[in-house]
Design an enzyme around this catalytic site. Structure first.
Site, PDB file in Angstrom:
ATOM      1  CG  ASP A  12     -12.841  -8.561   2.061  1.00  0.00           C
ATOM      2  OD1 ASP A  12     -12.783  -7.800   1.044  1.00  0.00           O
ATOM      3  OD2 ASP A  12     -12.565  -8.484   3.115  1.00  0.00           O
ATOM      4  CG  HIS A  29     -10.051  -5.418   0.879  1.00  0.00           C
ATOM      5  ND1 HIS A  29     -10.321  -6.604   1.386  1.00  0.00           N
ATOM      6  CD2 HIS A  29      -8.839  -5.203   0.899  1.00  0.00           C
ATOM      7  CE1 HIS A  29      -9.218  -6.795   2.077  1.00  0.00           C
ATOM      8  NE2 HIS A  29      -8.332  -6.179   1.772  1.00  0.00           N
ATOM      9  CD  GLU A  63      -2.826  -1.499   2.421  1.00  0.00           C
ATOM     10  OE1 GLU A  63      -2.673  -0.612   3.338  1.00  0.00           O
ATOM     11  OE2 GLU A  63      -3.447  -2.476   2.463  1.00  0.00           O
ATOM     12  CG  ASN A 106      -0.915  -7.030  -1.353  1.00  0.00           C
ATOM     13  OD1 ASN A 106      -1.434  -7.478  -2.264  1.00  0.00           O
ATOM     14  ND2 ASN A 106      -1.451  -6.589  -0.073  1.00  0.00           N
ATOM     15  CD  GLU A 119      -4.838  -7.706   1.934  1.00  0.00           C
ATOM     16  OE1 GLU A 119      -5.768  -6.819   2.288  1.00  0.00           O
ATOM     17  OE2 GLU A 119      -3.585  -7.432   1.964  1.00  0.00           O
TER      18      GLU A 119
END
Ligand code: G3I
Length: 449
Positions: A266, A235, A157, A199, A264
Site C-alpha cells: 500500500d 507499506h 516480522e 515476511n 502487503e
C-alpha cells in the site's frame, strides 16, 4: 513466454541491431484486469481480504474481477485460528479459502508464527510450553489447509527495526533463536506442497534489517532449512518511501535461490505521485524474474488499515484510481498507448536507425555492510543517446562479485544486456552488482556507441 512482449535479442557486438521491446500489443487486446495482466507476465496479482466484507457486492465484485490471489487479512492469525489452546476455529478463514477456490484465486496463508495477534493464552506462555504450542499450532493449521495454500507466511516480522540488525525481542524469540527454523521445518512436514515464506516490513531496501534477514535466508539455504520465498510487505508512505534500491534488494534475495513476493503493498498519497510509485514497484517486480507476484493490502481505500492515507488502487466507492491505471499499464494491460512507457530506457523499435553516439556518463552508489556491498551504477546517455554502452569499473582487490543484474561482465567492463543498451538522450538505466569484501571508492567511466 508472452508472445506480445517477446524481447528481440541483440547479437554480441552487433551495434546496428536495435533492441526490440515488443510493445506490439496491437494484434491482441491487452489484458484489462490486474490479475489477467499479471498472469500474462507469469505472475499473480493479489489482495488482502476480510471475510466479513465478502457479502459486500461492490467489494466482492472488484475482488473477483481483478485479483487471482488472496491473503486473509486477519483470519488465519493465531488469535483467530486457536483462540483457546487446542481449540481451533477456522470459520472465517475457511470462508475466504472456499470463496477463493470457487473464483480461481489462489491463497497466501498469513501468518503461522508471529509475535503479534497472539491469543491471550499464548501471550502467557514461555519456554518449552510456548515452543510446543507453536509447533502444534503450525502443524494443525498447515495440516487443516494442506493442499490449498500457494505460500505460507510461516514467520512474520521476526527482526528488529533500527540499526542493530538483530532479532526482535518477543516471547517466541525467547524460546530460543532456532524458533524460526523450527517453524519452517514444522510447516514443511505438515504441507510439503506449500511454498514457505519469511515476511517482514522495512526490508524493502538494503538496510540493517534486510541485511539481517538476508543473512538468515543465506544461512537457511546453506543448512537445508526449508525456505522458498521472502515477502516484502512494502507499506509505503512519506516517512517510508520506495527505496531507490528496491529492485536491487529483490534481486539480491532472489539470487539466494528463493522467490520474492510483494506481500502487503500500500502506498499512501494520491494522484500522479502515488501512481508513479505504484508503477515503480510493479516494474521492479517485473524486472526480477523470481518476483512471482504482488499483493496489495486491501481493495478500496476505505478497506485499508491506513484508510486516511488513501493507499490503495480503488477509492472508497470502488472506482479505479490513477494508481490502478499505472499498475495495470506497468503490467502490460489496459491500453498501452494511453500512458508513457513504464521504463524510460527501453522503448525502441527494430525499424529505427541507430543513434549517433553522444557519449554517456556513469555514477555509482554503494551500500556497504560488514563483509559485502551492493553497487548500483547509473548510466546516463549524452546528447545523442546510446545504442550500446560499456562501463569500466575496477573493483578493489579482495572484492569478489557474487551476483550482478541488468549487465554482462567481462573483467572490469560491465556492458549493457539486450534490453537496456538503447537509452534516449538524457535518460538513464541502472545495473547492479553484489560482492563480498569492501567497495572502497569506485570510479566508473562510460563509453557509448
Ligand atoms: O474484529 C474486531 C472487532 O470485533 C472490534 O470491534 C474492533 C475494535 O478495535 O477490532 C476488530 O479487530 C481488529 C482487526 O484488525 C479487524 O479489523 C483489530 O483490533 C486490529 O488490531 C486488526 O488490525 C490488523 C493488524 O494487522 C493487527 O496487527 C489489520 O486489520 C491488518 O491489516 C494488519 O495487517 C498487518 C499484517 O498482518 C502484518 N504486517 C502489517 C500489517 C499492517 O499492520
Amino acid at each position: 513466454m508472452d508472445k506480445k512482449r517477446k524481447l528481440g535479442v541483440a547479437g554480441a557486438g552487433a551495434l546496428a541491431v536495435v533492441v526490440t521491446l515488443g510493445i506490439a500489443a496491437t494484434a491482441d487486446a491487452a489484458a484489462s484486469t490486474l490479475g489477467a495482466a499479471a498472469a500474462e507476465q507469469g505472475r499473480y496479482f493479489g489482495t488482502a481480504v476480510a471475510a466479513y466484507k465478502l457479502s459486500d457486492s461492490v467489494y466482492s465484485g472488484i475482488l473477483d474481477r481483478e485479483f487471482n490471489m488472496v491473503t486473509p487479512e486477519n483470519e488465519m492469525k493465531w488469535d483467530a485460528t486457536e483462540p483457546s489452546q487446542g481449540s481451533f476455529s477456522y470459520g472465517s478463514a475457511d470462508q475466504i479459502v472456499s470463496h477463493a477456490q470457487s473464483h480461481n484465486q489462489r491463497v497466501r496463508g498469513h501468518a503461522l508464527a508471529w509475535h503479534s495477534q497472539q491469543p491471550g493464552w499464548v501471550q502467557n506462555l514461555s519456554g518449552t510450553a510456548l515452543r510446543n504450542a507453536m509447533v502444534n499450532h503450525v502443524t494443525q493449521v498447515a495440516t487443516h489447509y494442506k493442499g490449498k495454500i500457494y505460500a505460507w507466511d510461516v514467520v512474520n516480522e521476526a527482526f528488529a527495526d533500527g540499526g542493530g540488525g538483530g532479532r526482535r525481542d518477543s516471547n517466541l524469540q525467547r524460546t530460543g533463536n532456532d524458533w524460526i527454523e523450527v517453524a519452517f521445518r514444522t510447516a514443511r512436514a505438515a504441507d510439503p506442497g506449500a511454498k514457505l515464506c519469511y515476511n517482514d516490513y522495512n526490508t524493502d531496501g538494503q538496510n540493517a534489517k534486510s541485511n539481517a534477514v538476508y543473512a538468515m535466508v543465506q544461512d537457511f539455504k546453506s543448512r537445508g532449512v526449508p525456505i522458498d520465498c521472502v515477502g516484502f510487505q512494502s507499506h509505503i508512505n512519506s516517512a517510508s518511501p520506495v527505496p531507490s534500491d528496491y529492485q536491487a534488494n529483490l534481486e539480491r534475495f532472489a539470487a539466494l535461490g528463493v522467490d520474492v513476493q510483494i506481500t502487503e503493498l500500500d502506498i499512501e498519497g494520491s494522484g500522479s505521485t502515488q501512481a508513479e510509485n505504484y508503477r515503480k514497484v510493479t516494474q521492479a517486480c517485473l524486472n526480477v524474474s523470481r518476483c512471482t507476484g504482488i499483493t496489495v493490502w486491501g481493495i478500496r481505500d476505505s478497506d485499508s488499515w491506513r484508510a486516511s492515507g488513501t493507499p490503495l488502487l480503488f477509492d472508497g466507492n470502488g472506482n479505479k484510481k490513477a494508481a490502478y491505471t499505472a499498475t495495470l499499464t506497468a503490467l502490460g494491460g489496459g491500453n498501452p498507448t494511453s500512458t508513457p512507457p513504464s521504463t524510460p530506457p527501453v522503448s525502441s523499435s527494430s525499424s529505427q536507425p541507430p543513434i549517433p553516439s553522444g557519449g554517456c556518463t556513469a555514477t555509482v552508489s554503494v551500500n556497504q555492510w560488514q563483509g559485502g556491498f551492493v553497487a548500483t551504477v547509473r548510466v546516463t546517455a549524452g546528447a545523442n543517446g546510446t545504442n550500446a554502452w560499456a562501463v569500466t569499473m575496477p573493483l578493489p582487490s579482495g572484492a569478489t562479485v557474487t551476483n550482478s543484474w541488468s549487465t554482462t561482465r567481462s573483467g572490469n567492463t560491465w556492458s549493457n544486456v539486450s534490453y537496456n543498451g538503447r537509452i534516449a538522450a538524457g535518460q538513464y538505466t541502472e545495473f547492479g552488482l553484489q560482492a563480498t569484501g569492501t567497495a572502497g571508492t569506485l570510479s566508473p567511466t562510460c563509453a557509448a556507441s
